[in-house]
Design a protein around this motif. Sequence first.
Motif, PDB file in Angstrom:
ATOM      1  N   PRO A 273       0.811  -1.212   0.000  1.00 29.51           N
ATOM      2  CA  PRO A 273       0.000   0.000   0.000  1.00 29.51           C
ATOM      3  C   PRO A 273       0.846   1.264   0.000  1.00 29.51           C
ATOM      4  N   LYS A 274       0.189   2.360  -0.265  1.00 31.70           N
ATOM      5  CA  LYS A 274       0.809   3.681  -0.193  1.00 31.70           C
ATOM      6  C   LYS A 274       1.236   3.910   1.255  1.00 31.70           C
ATOM      7  N   SER A 275       2.350   4.620   1.394  1.00 32.54           N
ATOM      8  CA  SER A 275       2.865   4.913   2.724  1.00 32.54           C
ATOM      9  C   SER A 275       1.808   5.610   3.579  1.00 32.54           C
ATOM     10  N   GLY A 276       1.611   5.104   4.798  1.00 32.45           N
ATOM     11  CA  GLY A 276       0.642   5.710   5.701  1.00 32.45           C
ATOM     12  C   GLY A 276      -0.746   5.088   5.632  1.00 32.45           C
ATOM     13  N   HIS A 277      -0.985   4.255   4.653  1.00 31.58           N
ATOM     14  CA  HIS A 277      -2.298   3.606   4.521  1.00 31.58           C
ATOM     15  C   HIS A 277      -2.310   2.267   5.248  1.00 31.58           C
ATOM     16  N   ASP A 278      -3.499   1.912   5.779  1.00 35.83           N
ATOM     17  CA  ASP A 278      -3.594   0.689   6.556  1.00 35.83           C
ATOM     18  C   ASP A 278      -4.632  -0.292   6.014  1.00 35.83           C
ATOM     19  N   THR A 279      -5.300   0.097   4.963  1.00 35.78           N
ATOM     20  CA  THR A 279      -6.398  -0.726   4.432  1.00 35.78           C
ATOM     21  C   THR A 279      -6.113  -1.066   2.968  1.00 35.78           C
ATOM     22  N   VAL A 280      -6.305  -2.319   2.623  1.00 32.75           N
ATOM     23  CA  VAL A 280      -6.078  -2.764   1.245  1.00 32.75           C
ATOM     24  C   VAL A 280      -7.344  -3.420   0.718  1.00 32.75           C
ATOM     25  N   SER A 281      -7.746  -2.994  -0.465  1.00 33.16           N
ATOM     26  CA  SER A 281      -8.905  -3.591  -1.133  1.00 33.16           C
ATOM     27  C   SER A 281      -8.441  -4.192  -2.447  1.00 33.16           C
ATOM     28  N   TRP A 282      -9.042  -5.302  -2.832  1.00 36.99           N
ATOM     29  CA  TRP A 282      -8.722  -5.965  -4.089  1.00 36.99           C
ATOM     30  C   TRP A 282      -9.928  -5.925  -5.021  1.00 36.99           C
ATOM     31  N   TYR A 283      -9.637  -5.703  -6.302  1.00 33.88           N
ATOM     32  CA  TYR A 283     -10.678  -5.631  -7.321  1.00 33.88           C
ATOM     33  C   TYR A 283     -10.270  -6.473  -8.520  1.00 33.88           C
ATOM     34  N   GLN A 284     -11.280  -7.002  -9.195  1.00 30.50           N
ATOM     35  CA  GLN A 284     -11.079  -7.692 -10.470  1.00 30.50           C
ATOM     36  C   GLN A 284     -11.710  -6.839 -11.562  1.00 30.50           C
ATOM     37  N   GLN A 285     -10.951  -6.578 -12.611  1.00 28.58           N
ATOM     38  CA  GLN A 285     -11.493  -5.776 -13.710  1.00 28.58           C
ATOM     39  C   GLN A 285     -11.384  -6.550 -15.017  1.00 28.58           C
TER      40      GLN A 285
ATOM     41  N   PRO B 153     -14.122  -1.967 -12.201  1.00 28.65           N
ATOM     42  CA  PRO B 153     -13.555  -2.865 -11.187  1.00 28.65           C
ATOM     43  C   PRO B 153     -14.656  -3.489 -10.324  1.00 28.65           C
ATOM     44  N   GLN B 154     -14.506  -4.784 -10.045  1.00 27.85           N
ATOM     45  CA  GLN B 154     -15.456  -5.489  -9.183  1.00 27.85           C
ATOM     46  C   GLN B 154     -14.771  -5.809  -7.860  1.00 27.85           C
ATOM     47  N   PHE B 155     -15.412  -5.417  -6.771  1.00 32.47           N
ATOM     48  CA  PHE B 155     -14.842  -5.569  -5.432  1.00 32.47           C
ATOM     49  C   PHE B 155     -14.745  -7.039  -5.048  1.00 32.47           C
ATOM     50  N   ILE B 156     -13.527  -7.445  -4.638  1.00 29.93           N
ATOM     51  CA  ILE B 156     -13.337  -8.820  -4.183  1.00 29.93           C
ATOM     52  C   ILE B 156     -13.408  -8.875  -2.662  1.00 29.93           C
ATOM     53  N   PHE B 157     -12.499  -8.172  -2.007  1.00 23.84           N
ATOM     54  CA  PHE B 157     -12.521  -8.084  -0.538  1.00 23.84           C
ATOM     55  C   PHE B 157     -11.607  -6.969  -0.076  1.00 23.84           C
ATOM     56  N   GLN B 158     -11.727  -6.672   1.230  1.00 27.52           N
ATOM     57  CA  GLN B 158     -10.942  -5.620   1.845  1.00 27.52           C
ATOM     58  C   GLN B 158     -10.315  -6.140   3.127  1.00 27.52           C
ATOM     59  N   TYR B 159      -9.064  -5.742   3.349  1.00 26.74           N
ATOM     60  CA  TYR B 159      -8.354  -6.146   4.556  1.00 26.74           C
ATOM     61  C   TYR B 159      -7.971  -4.937   5.386  1.00 26.74           C
ATOM     62  N   TYR B 160      -8.154  -5.079   6.665  1.00 33.79           N
ATOM     63  CA  TYR B 160      -7.761  -4.055   7.634  1.00 33.79           C
ATOM     64  C   TYR B 160      -7.397  -4.779   8.916  1.00 33.79           C
ATOM     65  N   GLU B 161      -6.311  -4.366   9.553  1.00 35.41           N
ATOM     66  CA  GLU B 161      -5.815  -5.019  10.767  1.00 35.41           C
ATOM     67  C   GLU B 161      -5.700  -6.537  10.583  1.00 35.41           C
ATOM     68  N   GLU B 162      -5.176  -6.901   9.437  1.00 32.08           N
ATOM     69  CA  GLU B 162      -4.870  -8.303   9.098  1.00 32.08           C
ATOM     70  C   GLU B 162      -6.094  -9.210   9.032  1.00 32.08           C
ATOM     71  N   GLU B 163      -7.266  -8.608   8.928  1.00 33.81           N
ATOM     72  CA  GLU B 163      -8.481  -9.421   8.826  1.00 33.81           C
ATOM     73  C   GLU B 163      -9.305  -8.998   7.609  1.00 33.81           C
TER      74      GLU B 163
END
Lengths: 116, 108
Positions: free
Chosen positions: A25-37, A43-53
């Motif tokens: 992720p970009k520096s300072g960001h804590d959340t990652v989302s994945w998309y399929q296009q 883009p179609q949302f697959i899932f999102q991770y935050y705090e390792e969950e």
Amino acid sequence: DAGVTQSPTHLIKTRGQQVTLRCSPKSGHDTVSWYQQALGQGPQFIFQYYEEEERQRGNFPDRFSGHQFPNYSSELNVNALLLGDSALYLCASSLRRGGLGTDTQYFGPGTRLTVL
Amino acid sequence: QQPVQSPQAVILREGEDAVINCSSSKALYSVHWYRQKHGEAPVFLMILLKGGEQKGHEKISASFNEKKQQSSLYLTASQLSYSGTYFCGTESNEKLTFGTGTRLTIIP
């Protein structure tokens, strides 16, 4: 300031194989989302991770799984690949707004997956 | 459900204006706008939040009608660099759902 990075840029697999895609992720960001296009689609949302969950999930089968590491980087795993999994996989990072919705998401360059 | 964007495609001459619309059937918390050029990642343009807060580029303007669950992106005095596919992403329950896109072509 490094933006969102993804690896690899391109990948060719055959049906039934498994694949792992990576995202920093970009520096300072804590959340990652994945998309399929898929080609010509949004883009179609697959899932999102935050705090390792995994916090949120779209309408994708269990063959799609992920992980987030303590340094906020993330992996997307796809098992038993199908021809229809061929697409651009995008990772987007953001800073969680503490239940106040999704803040600006910055996308990485994507990984182009081709399943033969 | 996927938001509906209109028009699907538009061709403009440099300097002309355009409006791209995004409509959802769900109650929305926010609307996000992105532009994607061929072979590249989507680039953030603007976020419009419930309650009126907006963040984005100075040269881009947009509106968000919470009651109608609609948003519009206004592109004025278009430049060649504005060409690309524009996506709106509607947020509900902390999930972003993207529309099918509006392809904008700017010709000299």
